[in-house]
Scaffold this active site. Structure first.
Site, PDB file in Angstrom:
ATOM      1  N   PRO A  23       0.825  -0.873   0.187  1.00  0.00           N
ATOM      2  CA  PRO A  23      -0.204   0.034  -0.198  1.00  0.00           C
ATOM      3  C   PRO A  23       0.740   1.558  -0.822  1.00  0.00           C
ATOM      4  CG  PRO A  23      -0.829  -1.694   2.180  1.00  0.00           C
ATOM      5  CD  PRO A  23       0.319  -1.952   1.434  1.00  0.00           C
ATOM      6  N   ALA A  25       0.253   5.682  -0.339  1.00  0.00           N
ATOM      7  CA  ALA A  25      -0.507   6.627  -0.646  1.00  0.00           C
ATOM      8  C   ALA A  25      -0.469   6.664  -1.383  1.00  0.00           C
ATOM      9  CB  ALA A  25      -0.818   7.917   1.097  1.00  0.00           C
ATOM     10  N   CYS A 110       4.366   2.902   8.645  1.00  0.00           N
ATOM     11  CA  CYS A 110       4.735   4.216   8.199  1.00  0.00           C
ATOM     12  C   CYS A 110       5.296   4.937   8.894  1.00  0.00           C
ATOM     13  CB  CYS A 110       3.387   5.139   8.262  1.00  0.00           C
ATOM     14  SG  CYS A 110       2.601   6.385   7.097  1.00  0.00           S
ATOM     15  N   HIS A 180       8.956  -4.497   6.904  1.00  0.00           N
ATOM     16  CA  HIS A 180      10.026  -3.790   6.130  1.00  0.00           C
ATOM     17  C   HIS A 180      11.764  -4.164   6.260  1.00  0.00           C
ATOM     18  CE1 HIS A 180      10.672  -0.078   3.487  1.00  0.00           C
ATOM     19  NE2 HIS A 180      11.790  -0.549   3.887  1.00  0.00           N
ATOM     20  N   ARG A 237       8.818   0.233  -4.213  1.00  0.00           N
ATOM     21  CA  ARG A 237       8.928   2.034  -4.745  1.00  0.00           C
ATOM     22  C   ARG A 237       9.131   0.904  -5.713  1.00  0.00           C
ATOM     23  NH1 ARG A 237      13.530   4.138  -2.036  1.00  0.00           N
ATOM     24  NH2 ARG A 237      13.591   1.631  -0.927  1.00  0.00           N
TER      25      ARG A 237
END
Length: 379
Positions: A23, A25, A110, A180, A237
């Site tokens: 996901p 944003a 995040c 991550h 990314r």
């Protein structure tokens, strides 16, 4: 010959190859997910933008558009962000009762300051009781829907949380975990710590562990799985301006090595389609082209396109204007060497903005306020 890799199971959903769109944003909306699915032949799992639970429960207009899935999307995957267990539980129950999705992912990764300064995102797992309460509410309200979570290693190297968080997730019935391999302080800088992904996999063998960080190509994904023993990969990314990466991932996992190296003409066609899909989704062509502007530099990375033309494309306001600019390019350019590398934000932050006194006690959750869920986007 097909690569001998296990099929990833997210509850009742089989994900083969074991590839998940992260996901992002403003990026992983329905049009971008459509492009990625088309290139993958419908294989993989494609997650929505991050949805704030309070905004969902209050039926914020923008949020309700973000949770809309195309009829061809299956399984439908929503990522939720929240810091209040009760609100998270209500949001999950709403998704179940109104059949809004088939899979729920929870965001604890995040690193954006507007999220961490209120105790959300990658700051939250430091508060172990709060993390447990949120997971408990989510899983207990999810019914038959699988609940997964995405997280980072921790706040910084002195405040690592991923092993504790992984154990709590298993105990609360979470179906899978994505890690991550960076701390919040590292943001997107440096090199992702794949060894941490391996350690988490050893720590929670009961459920699938997915690795995230520095996957720029299909070869990177295969190498991560071999190196860490993880059960799948999450790509963020690496697919910016390259939705065809999901076709490469399918080819890599299936052992065909038929990787895409599109010419600029083919890239331009994808750019045009992306902008058109955005306009159809928003309901306004001009707004769709304007929303597409952020993607221009990613698509054109490495190609010989002058700064003036890049600027023209980045300020286009209609499909006709965009078509005119694209037609002026040397569209016969081959895929440039080195264009498969890092893209998007890459600098480290070094400092995590946190609520006052956040690090004093990992079991004191009094610093978390409802204001952490007022934004409709978590960044």
């Amino acid at each position: 010959m097909t690569t001998a890799l296990p099929m990833l199971s997210i509850g009742p959903h089989s994900v083969q190859p074991p590839v998940v769109l992260a996901p992002m944003a403003g990026i992983t909306n329905a049009p971008f997910r459509t492009l990625c699915r088309e290139f993958s032949g419908g294989k993989g799992l494609f997650v929505s933008e991050m949805i704030t639970t309070r905004a969902l429960v209050e039926r914020n207009e923008k949020t309700m558009q973000l949770v809309h899935f195309d009829a061809t999307e299956t399984p439908r995957s929503i990522q939720l962000y929240g810091v209040d267990p009760v609100t998270v539980g209500k949001a999950v129950r709403m998704i179940v009762d109104e059949d809004l999705a088939d899979h729920i992912d929870l965001n604890f990764g995040c690193p954006v300051p507007k999220v961490t300064r209120k105790g959300g995102g990658s700051a939250l797992p430091y508060k172990r009781p709060l993390l447990r309460a949120i997971l408990n509410e989510a899983v207990s309200n999810a019914g038959d829907l699988p609940v997964t979570m995405k997280m980072r290693k921790g706040i910084d190297d002195d405040h690592l949380t991923y092993l504790d968080a992984g154990r709590i997730a298993v105990e609360e019935g979470v179906t899978a975990i994505a890690l991550h391999g960076r701390t919040a302080a590292e943001h997107y800088g440096g090199t992702a710590d794949w060894d941490a992904i391996a350690r988490l996999k050893e720590h929670v063998p009961e459920i699938p562990v997915l690795g995230n960080g520095d996957i720029w190509s299909a070869d990177d994904a295969l190498r991560m799985m071999r190196q860490t023993g993880c059960d799948g990969v999450v790509v963020g990314r690496g697919c910016l301006g390259r939705p065809w990466l999901f076709g490469d991932l399918v080819a890599g996992f299936e052992g065909t090595d038929a990787y895409a190296a599109p010419t600029l003409r083919e890239v331009a066609a994808v750019m045009r389609r992306h902008a058109e899909l955005l306009g159809e989704w928003i309901g306004d062509e001009a707004r769709g082209v304007i929303d597409f502007r952020k993607h221009v530099a990613w698509y054109l990375k490495g190609f010989s396109v002058g700064s003036e033309m890049r600027k023209k494309l980045a300020i286009s306001s209609s499909l006709d204007e965009m078509d005119a600019h694209l037609s002026e390019l040397n569209l016969d350019q081959e895929w440039p060497e080195g264009a498969d590398g890092p893209r998007g934000r890459s600098s480290g932050n070094g400092r995590v903005v946190l609520p006052d006194g956040w690090l004093k006690d990992p079991y004191d959750c009094s610093a978390v306020s409802a204001e952490a869920e007022l934004d409709t986007s978590g960044g």
